[in-house]
Design a protein around this motif. Structure first.
Motif, PDB file in Angstrom:
ATOM      1  N   VAL A 189     -29.040 -12.628  25.155  1.00  0.00           N
ATOM      2  CA  VAL A 189     -29.101 -13.671  26.221  1.00  0.00           C
ATOM      3  C   VAL A 189     -28.811 -14.960  25.380  1.00  0.00           C
ATOM      4  O   VAL A 189     -28.211 -15.803  26.266  1.00  0.00           O
ATOM      5  CB  VAL A 189     -30.701 -13.581  26.906  1.00  0.00           C
ATOM      6  N   ASP A 190     -29.545 -15.241  24.492  1.00  0.00           N
ATOM      7  CA  ASP A 190     -29.311 -16.502  23.594  1.00  0.00           C
ATOM      8  C   ASP A 190     -27.989 -16.809  23.185  1.00  0.00           C
ATOM      9  O   ASP A 190     -27.366 -17.995  23.276  1.00  0.00           O
ATOM     10  CB  ASP A 190     -30.302 -16.222  22.375  1.00  0.00           C
TER      11      ASP A 190
ATOM     12  N   VAL B 138     -37.595  -2.522  29.718  1.00  0.00           N
ATOM     13  CA  VAL B 138     -38.352  -2.375  28.546  1.00  0.00           C
ATOM     14  C   VAL B 138     -39.858  -2.819  28.584  1.00  0.00           C
ATOM     15  O   VAL B 138     -40.589  -2.322  28.261  1.00  0.00           O
ATOM     16  CB  VAL B 138     -37.635  -3.315  27.292  1.00  0.00           C
ATOM     17  N   GLN B 139     -39.846  -3.932  29.259  1.00  0.00           N
ATOM     18  CA  GLN B 139     -41.179  -4.473  29.686  1.00  0.00           C
ATOM     19  C   GLN B 139     -42.001  -3.353  30.427  1.00  0.00           C
ATOM     20  O   GLN B 139     -43.282  -3.020  29.920  1.00  0.00           O
ATOM     21  CB  GLN B 139     -41.120  -5.715  30.284  1.00  0.00           C
ATOM     22  N   ARG B 140     -41.412  -2.695  31.400  1.00  0.00           N
ATOM     23  CA  ARG B 140     -42.340  -1.797  31.911  1.00  0.00           C
ATOM     24  C   ARG B 140     -42.441  -0.465  31.261  1.00  0.00           C
ATOM     25  O   ARG B 140     -43.492   0.175  31.512  1.00  0.00           O
ATOM     26  CB  ARG B 140     -41.421  -1.375  33.570  1.00  0.00           C
TER      27      ARG B 140
ATOM     28  N   TYR C 251     -36.426  -5.555  22.864  1.00  0.00           N
ATOM     29  CA  TYR C 251     -36.766  -6.361  23.540  1.00  0.00           C
ATOM     30  C   TYR C 251     -36.066  -7.827  23.144  1.00  0.00           C
ATOM     31  O   TYR C 251     -35.203  -8.454  23.492  1.00  0.00           O
ATOM     32  CB  TYR C 251     -38.083  -6.891  24.196  1.00  0.00           C
ATOM     33  N   ALA C 252     -36.190  -7.700  21.632  1.00  0.00           N
ATOM     34  CA  ALA C 252     -35.932  -8.780  20.831  1.00  0.00           C
ATOM     35  C   ALA C 252     -34.109  -8.882  20.812  1.00  0.00           C
ATOM     36  O   ALA C 252     -33.699  -9.971  20.797  1.00  0.00           O
ATOM     37  CB  ALA C 252     -36.251  -8.806  19.366  1.00  0.00           C
TER      38      ALA C 252
ATOM     39  N   ILE D 110     -39.523  -0.440  21.396  1.00  0.00           N
ATOM     40  CA  ILE D 110     -39.665  -1.335  22.753  1.00  0.00           C
ATOM     41  C   ILE D 110     -39.500  -2.806  22.079  1.00  0.00           C
ATOM     42  O   ILE D 110     -38.662  -3.578  22.753  1.00  0.00           O
ATOM     43  CB  ILE D 110     -40.874  -1.198  23.562  1.00  0.00           C
ATOM     44  N   GLN D 111     -40.217  -3.327  21.163  1.00  0.00           N
ATOM     45  CA  GLN D 111     -40.141  -4.552  20.700  1.00  0.00           C
ATOM     46  C   GLN D 111     -38.973  -4.883  20.104  1.00  0.00           C
ATOM     47  O   GLN D 111     -38.431  -6.010  20.465  1.00  0.00           O
ATOM     48  CB  GLN D 111     -41.387  -4.767  19.598  1.00  0.00           C
TER      49      GLN D 111
ATOM     50  N   LEU E 256     -43.310  -0.745  28.056  1.00  0.00           N
ATOM     51  CA  LEU E 256     -44.310  -0.917  27.246  1.00  0.00           C
ATOM     52  C   LEU E 256     -45.550  -0.775  28.187  1.00  0.00           C
ATOM     53  O   LEU E 256     -46.481  -0.396  27.541  1.00  0.00           O
ATOM     54  CB  LEU E 256     -44.168  -2.464  26.864  1.00  0.00           C
TER      55      LEU E 256
ATOM     56  N   GLN F  58     -32.986 -10.078  23.862  1.00  0.00           N
ATOM     57  CA  GLN F  58     -33.109 -11.587  23.923  1.00  0.00           C
ATOM     58  C   GLN F  58     -32.064 -12.429  23.103  1.00  0.00           C
ATOM     59  O   GLN F  58     -31.601 -13.334  23.491  1.00  0.00           O
ATOM     60  CB  GLN F  58     -34.535 -11.823  23.171  1.00  0.00           C
TER      61      GLN F  58
ATOM     62  N   HIS G  76     -25.881 -17.581  26.009  1.00  0.00           N
ATOM     63  CA  HIS G  76     -26.180 -18.931  26.389  1.00  0.00           C
ATOM     64  C   HIS G  76     -25.364 -20.128  25.435  1.00  0.00           C
ATOM     65  O   HIS G  76     -24.967 -20.827  25.971  1.00  0.00           O
ATOM     66  CB  HIS G  76     -27.667 -19.135  26.485  1.00  0.00           C
ATOM     67  N   GLU G  77     -25.327 -19.736  24.312  1.00  0.00           N
ATOM     68  CA  GLU G  77     -24.942 -20.462  23.314  1.00  0.00           C
ATOM     69  C   GLU G  77     -23.119 -20.662  23.511  1.00  0.00           C
ATOM     70  O   GLU G  77     -22.773 -21.795  23.353  1.00  0.00           O
ATOM     71  CB  GLU G  77     -24.983 -19.954  22.059  1.00  0.00           C
TER      72      GLU G  77
END
Lengths: 240, 261
Positions: free
Chosen positions: A222-223, A15-17, A215-216, A211-212, A19, A219, A226-227
């Motif tokens: 991942v969060d 997604v970064q690419r 991405y979120a 895209i934004q 953007l 994110q 991780h939790e």
């Protein structure tokens, strides 16, 4: 075990690419002859275990939208636009390059050159030189350049079997290994017009919002993963 | 992140675009002014996956690679040499050029400058000069006892002296042309200088092939089309805004990444 984090990460990288590609489109929304670019994604499948399948995402390709851009009137006799397929040919030290950006002008030797000063080639492979003491440059629909003293030459307009094979080299130029083909009869040169970029700003803006958000959401994945792992370690650790 | 830099290139390019348009609008009523236009080019591309690379042992070719561009730059601010309208002023020393060519002016330094602005005046010595008092080349002196001055299309200056019937030729205007007039360097005050890009100056009489004709009693207005400039200005402003949105979006994404626990 941590595969889900890597899957989310692969999405974030892609997604970064994406953007970057959208940004480049927006930055070039006023660049003559620029073609909008889109990123294509593919699934990347991995089988870490016997019955396991993990699917990642990969940015596979950038494709160009080959639609003709809108035309603007400029009042410059050497601003040329192509309606339909085809590319103008310019000469560089490393061989011919192709372009849709028709913002041409004369250099001090009265050769027709492109925005970067590279000579535009005629169908005989030579630059087109406008004879001195002529003021009235006419370019007809088939690319014939003439002045009040008569015909000067004909623009070399090339087409290619697969335009997606062409590589951007910056400054509106493309390079390709393919053999150039003569332009089809319905390709016309328009004088005094300039082909604008075919970027549709509204579409790019909505893309950027998407895209934004993606991405979120990656994110958050991942969060929460991780939790989950942290809670697992804490609970299992307590019982010992 | 790359998009941050790409957005910045877009903003810088649009800023110069707005500056060019502003100068056009500011000079909308400047005699002989030629409008300018910012031209953009895409920057270099970075190949993450080269076009034409093979994707399997069998030699399958990747039809489109992953190439990401690095933004935009201003390639040129080109001058549009379209003829301006002729505005009739009925002033004998207002001369307009219909067609190509420039009047030649001798600067105080002795160099020659070129101009399309033909709002000439007479110096106290009777020499034809520009609004700044720089003499027109070749020098044309109007005798003090002249009652009428006529400049014909081929640039001959004819005066009628007091008490005489026949007109008298007191000079011949010469026009200058260039292989590439768009390559002239503007120095302000409606004046241009020869550069390596413009090519060598070629002089000739007005009306001969390749040279425009002189129109007396008229001035060439600027070729700025104000409506067109305003619409380009709006486009430039919107483009600037969108490029700033790229930066904002990138910033928010970076913020999210940095908030990772």
């Amino acid at each position: 075990m941590e595969n889900s984090i890597y899957v989310a990460l692969s999405r974030q990288m892609a997604v970064q690419r994406q953007l970057d590609v959208v940004s480049n489109n927006i930055a070039n929304m006023n660049t003559a002859g620029y073609k909008n670019q889109r990123m294509l994604f593919t699934e990347f499948l991995e089988k870490p275990g016997l019955h396991e399948k993990v699917s990642f995402v990969q940015d596979r390709a950038v494709v160009r939208d080959l639609q003709t851009g809108p035309m603007t009137q400029t009042g410059n006799p050497l601003d040329l636009a192509l309606t339909g397929q085809g590319y103008f040919t310019v000469d560089t030290a490393n061989g011919p390059r192709y372009t849709r950006a028709g913002n041409f002008r004369l250099n001090d030797q009265r050769q027709i050159v492109d925005g970067g000063g590279l000579p535009v080639l005629g169908d005989n492979g030579q630059p087109l030189t406008i004879p001195p003491n002529t003021t009235d440059i006419k370019v007809s629909g088939d690319g014939t350049v003439s002045t009040e003293l008569g015909q000067v030459g004909k623009l070399n307009i090339a087409t290619f079997k697969n335009e997606q094979f062409m590589t951007e080299v910056g400054a509106g130029l493309y390079v390709t290994d393919e053999e150039p083909q003569p332009a089809p009869a319905d390709t016309k040169v328009a004088q005094g017009l300039l082909e604008q970029s075919n970027v549709k700003p509204v579409v790019e803006m909505t893309q950027m919002i998407e895209i934004q958000r993606q991405y979120a959401s990656a994110q958050r994945l991942v969060d929460s993963e991780h939790e989950r792992i942290r809670t697992m370690i804490q609970r299992l650790g307590r019982s010992v | 992140m790359r998009s941050l830099a790409i957005g910045a290139t877009g903003m810088i390019a649009q800023q110069l675009n707005v500056e060019t348009i502003s100068n056009n609008i500011a000079n909308a009523t400047t005699t002989g002014f030629k409008k300018q236009r910012a031209e953009f080019q895409d920057l270099l591309y970075q190949n993450f996956r080269r076009i034409g690379s093979t994707s399997s042992d069998a030699g399958t070719v990747v039809p489109t690679g992953v190439q990401v561009g690095a933004g935009v730059r201003v390639a040129a601010v080109a001058r549009v040499l379209e003829q301006g309208n002729l505005n009739v002023t009925d002033n004998k020393f207002d001369l307009a050029i219909n067609g190509s060519g420039y009047f030649q002016i001798t600067l105080p330094s002795g160099d020659t400058a070129f101009t399309r602005a033909g709002n000439f005046k007479l110096s106290p010595e009777g020499i034809m000069v520009t609004a700044d008092g720089y003499p027109v080349q070749p020098n044309i002196t109007i005798p003090s006892n002249a009652v009428d001055v006529a400049v014909n299309a081929s640039g001959e200056v004819l005066v009628k002296l007091d008490g005489q019937v026949a007109t008298q030729n007191v000079g011949q205007l010469q026009l200058a042309t260039f292989a590439n007039a768009a390559g002239l360097e503007a120095i302000g005050d409606n004046l241009f200088l020869e550069t390596p890009a413009s090519g060598q100056v070629v002089t000739g009489a007005p009306g001969t092939p390749g040279f425009g004709r002189v129109v007396q009693g008229a001035l060439e207005t600027s070729n700025v089309n104000v409506v067109q400039e305003i619409t380009t200005l709006i486009t430039a402003q919107r483009a600037y805004e969108m490029n700033s949105k790229i930066i904002k979006t990138t910033d928010e994404m970076m913020q999210q990444a940095s908030q990772l626990r």
